[in-house]
Scaffold this motif. Sequence first.
Motif, PDB file in Angstrom:
ATOM      1  N   VAL A  23     148.987  47.713  99.319  1.00 16.09           N
ATOM      2  CA  VAL A  23     149.684  46.723  98.497  1.00 16.09           C
ATOM      3  C   VAL A  23     151.054  46.422  99.082  1.00 16.09           C
ATOM      4  O   VAL A  23     151.664  47.253  99.755  1.00 16.09           O
ATOM      5  N   ASP A  24     151.525  45.234  98.811  1.00 15.74           N
ATOM      6  CA  ASP A  24     152.838  44.787  99.266  1.00 15.74           C
ATOM      7  C   ASP A  24     153.868  45.200  98.217  1.00 15.74           C
ATOM      8  O   ASP A  24     153.792  44.742  97.077  1.00 15.74           O
ATOM      9  N   PRO A  25     154.828  46.066  98.566  1.00 15.01           N
ATOM     10  CA  PRO A  25     155.805  46.517  97.572  1.00 15.01           C
ATOM     11  C   PRO A  25     156.844  45.454  97.221  1.00 15.01           C
ATOM     12  O   PRO A  25     157.571  45.590  96.246  1.00 15.01           O
ATOM     13  N   GLN A  26     156.896  44.365  97.990  1.00 17.20           N
ATOM     14  CA  GLN A  26     157.876  43.306  97.745  1.00 17.20           C
ATOM     15  C   GLN A  26     157.292  42.233  96.828  1.00 17.20           C
ATOM     16  O   GLN A  26     156.120  41.880  96.968  1.00 17.20           O
ATOM     17  N   PRO A  27     158.099  41.694  95.905  1.00 13.47           N
ATOM     18  CA  PRO A  27     157.614  40.598  95.069  1.00 13.47           C
ATOM     19  C   PRO A  27     157.117  39.447  95.924  1.00 13.47           C
ATOM     20  O   PRO A  27     157.678  39.202  96.975  1.00 13.47           O
ATOM     21  N   HIS A  29     154.334  40.870  95.170  1.00 12.50           N
ATOM     22  CA  HIS A  29     153.368  41.972  95.275  1.00 12.50           C
ATOM     23  C   HIS A  29     152.009  41.447  95.732  1.00 12.50           C
ATOM     24  O   HIS A  29     151.931  40.449  96.409  1.00 12.50           O
ATOM     25  N   LYS A  31     148.149  42.119  97.720  1.00  6.98           N
ATOM     26  CA  LYS A  31     147.638  42.854  98.877  1.00  6.98           C
ATOM     27  C   LYS A  31     148.597  42.714 100.050  1.00  6.98           C
ATOM     28  O   LYS A  31     149.190  41.660 100.273  1.00  6.98           O
ATOM     29  N   ALA A  32     148.731  43.772 100.811  1.00  9.94           N
ATOM     30  CA  ALA A  32     149.616  43.778 101.971  1.00  9.94           C
ATOM     31  C   ALA A  32     149.048  42.920 103.090  1.00  9.94           C
ATOM     32  O   ALA A  32     147.831  42.817 103.255  1.00  9.94           O
TER      33      ALA A  32
END
Length: 129
Positions: A23-27, A29, A31-32
Amino acid sequence: GPCMIAGVLDAEGRICAVHQTWVDPQPPHGKAQITWQGEEMSAKLVRGSKKGAAIRLCTPEGADTLVMGEGIETTLTAMVAAGVPGAAYWAGIDLGNMGGKARRGEGLRYAGLPDLTDTEAFVPPRWVR
């Protein structure tokens, strides 16, 4: 990076695979976006054999109804909405695992029907009414 990890259980309740979604921790958010050696990689990975198995999010004692979605997030949404009190909520991992192989039609990419010779697709447990 951050990864959502879930056990994939076979019909007997044994772990047969591990499902991973980075997952992408940055807004905002989601999927990475993963790139390795210049190549885009999938944010989802299943290690092991998922065929006919499921991710069991919740199985209350005495459940006789199974609510199944394709992914973890979809199934969790239904579970949080509590649309079916007392139901079990399982994620099927992907549509091919849930419904089996697609039957191919002449000149068609997909005929819209399951290939009923695929005996390894998911089969609901006996307790499901």
